[in-house]
Design an enzyme around this catalytic site. Structure first.
Site, PDB file in Angstrom:
ATOM      1  N   THR A 239      -3.258   6.811   9.320  1.00 21.25           N
ATOM      2  CA  THR A 239      -4.126   7.070   8.161  1.00 21.25           C
ATOM      3  C   THR A 239      -4.451   5.793   7.390  1.00 21.25           C
ATOM      4  O   THR A 239      -5.119   5.848   6.368  1.00 21.25           O
ATOM      5  CB  THR A 239      -3.478   8.088   7.204  1.00 21.25           C
TER       6      THR A 239
ATOM      7  N   HIS B 241       0.836  -1.210   0.000  1.00 20.40           N
ATOM      8  CA  HIS B 241       0.000   0.000   0.000  1.00 20.40           C
ATOM      9  C   HIS B 241       0.865   1.251   0.000  1.00 20.40           C
ATOM     10  O   HIS B 241       0.343   2.369  -0.005  1.00 20.40           O
ATOM     11  CB  HIS B 241      -0.956   0.001   1.195  1.00 20.40           C
TER      12      HIS B 241
ATOM     13  N   HIS C 115       5.878  10.604   5.458  1.00 14.76           N
ATOM     14  CA  HIS C 115       5.609  10.444   6.892  1.00 14.76           C
ATOM     15  C   HIS C 115       6.798   9.797   7.582  1.00 14.76           C
ATOM     16  O   HIS C 115       7.158   8.662   7.259  1.00 14.76           O
ATOM     17  CB  HIS C 115       4.364   9.557   7.103  1.00 14.76           C
TER      18      HIS C 115
HETATM   19  S1  B30 Z   1       0.664   6.870   8.918  1.00 14.65           S
HETATM   20  O1  B30 Z   1       1.884   7.621   9.037  1.00 14.65           O
HETATM   21  O2  B30 Z   1      -0.449   7.397   9.658  1.00 14.65           O
HETATM   22  N1  B30 Z   1       0.250   6.785   7.405  1.00 14.65           N
HETATM   23  C1  B30 Z   1       1.482   2.789  10.575  1.00 14.65           C
HETATM   24  C2  B30 Z   1       2.329   3.836  10.869  1.00 14.65           C
HETATM   25  C3  B30 Z   1       2.087   5.088  10.337  1.00 14.65           C
HETATM   26  C4  B30 Z   1       0.986   5.301   9.524  1.00 14.65           C
HETATM   27  C5  B30 Z   1       0.154   4.251   9.210  1.00 14.65           C
HETATM   28  C6  B30 Z   1       0.401   2.984   9.748  1.00 14.65           C
HETATM   29  C7  B30 Z   1       1.732   1.449  11.171  1.00 14.65           C
HETATM   30  O3  B30 Z   1       2.627   1.295  11.970  1.00 14.65           O
HETATM   31  N2  B30 Z   1       0.934   0.450  10.783  1.00 14.65           N
HETATM   32  C8  B30 Z   1       0.959  -0.888  11.288  1.00 14.65           C
HETATM   33  C9  B30 Z   1       2.121  -1.652  10.800  1.00 14.65           C
HETATM   34  N3  B30 Z   1       2.135  -1.942   9.367  1.00 14.65           N
HETATM   35  C10 B30 Z   1       3.494  -1.924   9.034  1.00 14.65           C
HETATM   36  C11 B30 Z   1       3.924  -1.000   8.008  1.00 14.65           C
HETATM   37  O4  B30 Z   1       5.114  -0.811   7.910  1.00 14.65           O
HETATM   38  O5  B30 Z   1       3.203  -0.327   7.149  1.00 14.65           O
HETATM   39  C12 B30 Z   1       1.597  -3.215   9.098  1.00 14.65           C
HETATM   40  C13 B30 Z   1       0.560  -3.311   8.056  1.00 14.65           C
HETATM   41  O6  B30 Z   1       0.177  -2.414   7.220  1.00 14.65           O
HETATM   42  O7  B30 Z   1      -0.044  -4.367   7.959  1.00 14.65           O
HETATM   43 CU1  B30 Z   1       1.423  -1.003   6.660  1.00 14.65          CU
HETATM   44 ZN    ZN Z   2       1.519   7.614   6.113  1.00 14.29          ZN
END
Ligand code: B30
Ligand code: ZN
Length: 259
Positions: free
Chosen positions: A201, A66, A120
């Site tokens: 987000t 994503h 970000h």
């Molecule tokens: S954001 O900066 O608000 N777009 C995460 C951290 C920051 C944002 C969004 C999500 C996050 O830590 N998500 C959970 C962990 N993710 C790991 C990842 O590296 O990116 C696991 C996942 O989906 O299943 Cu994406």
């Molecule tokens: Zn982000």
């Protein structure tokens, strides 16, 4: 793994809250940052960025299906203090959001204007020890966001990353790129910024983020943004955009720090 969400269609943002209830919460991100609806805050001291100018041993770029995510391997983990944050927040990863065309793609809007791209820098509060524990607390994460404006010339600081994208066109692919300092992903002047409490987000949309969006912008050329759109998602389709729609502010205070 293949997540149960995407940016389009049946698993798009309007449906996230069916599987991830927090996505329907009252303190969601991103938002439209309107200066005329903000309160000025003169009490927040400037940010102090520790080890942001150091060259990492290596940087790993990963297509996460994503977005594209960068992790830095370094002896001294960068961390940030000041900027109205209660204490130290350690850097975890950075990633990007972009749009179908250059009129759109930033997650936050500034004065109702959208920008073509947003980076970000994700940090977790040091006292919570690990990112997974930190997301159990309302102040567990600090994300520092910067939007990009289009420049005629390529931004040379992005060249190494964009060349690496060719090696991670498919989800879960990773590549190591030549080291560059984390400060390449911050605007030159970080004194002006917007601050509010919000969420991840992306699902699970946990409401655990102290948000900072800098008022100064980074630069990227149209040719450079196109590389992001070439990445493939879990369905094997081009990741044309990965910006969540704007969320309601619901009376949250939005603070503004100017120089
Ligand atoms: S954001 O900066 O608000 N777009 C995460 C951290 C920051 C944002 C969004 C999500 C996050 O830590 N998500 C959970 C962990 N993710 C790991 C990842 O590296 O990116 C696991 C996942 O989906 O299943 Cu994406
Ligand atoms: Zn982000």
């Amino acid at each position: 793994h293949v997540p149960e969400w995407s940016y389009e269609g049946e698993n798009g943002p309007d449906h996230w809250s069916m599987i991830y209830p927090s996505c329907g919460g009252q303190s969601q991100s991103p938002i439209d940052l309107k200066e005329n609806e903000m309160q000025q805050d003169d009490t927040m001291e400037p940010f102090v960025f520790h080890h942001y100018n150091e060259l990492p041993d290596s940087i790993t770029v990963e297509n996460v299906g994503h977005s594209v995510k960068l992790t830095f391997q370094m002896t001294n983990t960068p961390y940030v203090t000041g900027g109205g944050l209660a204490s130290a927040y350690k850097f975890m990863q950075l990633h990007f959001h972009w749009g179908i065309d250059d009129n759109d793609g930033s997650e936050h809007h500034i004065n109702s204007h959208s920008y073509p791209c947003e980076v970000h820098l994700v940090h977790f509060r040091e006292r919570y020890e690990t990112p997974s524990k930190a997301i159990l607390y309302g102040d567990g994460l600090a994300v520092l966001g910067s939007v990009f404006t289009i420049s005629k010339e390529d931004n040379p600081q992005l060249a190494g990353l964009l060349a690496g994208l060719l090696n991670v066109l498919k989800p879960n692919e990773q590549v190591t790129i030549s080291p560059m300092p984390l400060s390449y992903f911050l605007p030159y002047d970080t004194l002006g910024f917007y601050r509010y409490k919000g969420s991840l987000t992306t699902p699970p949309c946990s409401e655990v983020v102290i948000w900072t969006v800098f008022s100064n912008k980074l630069k990227i050329s149209d040719e450079q943004i196109r590389w992001f759109r070439e990445l493939e998602d879990f369905e094997g389709k081009a990741m044309q955009h990965n910006d969540r729609p704007l969320q309601p502010i619901n009376n949250r205070p939005i603070m503004m720090v100017t120089t």
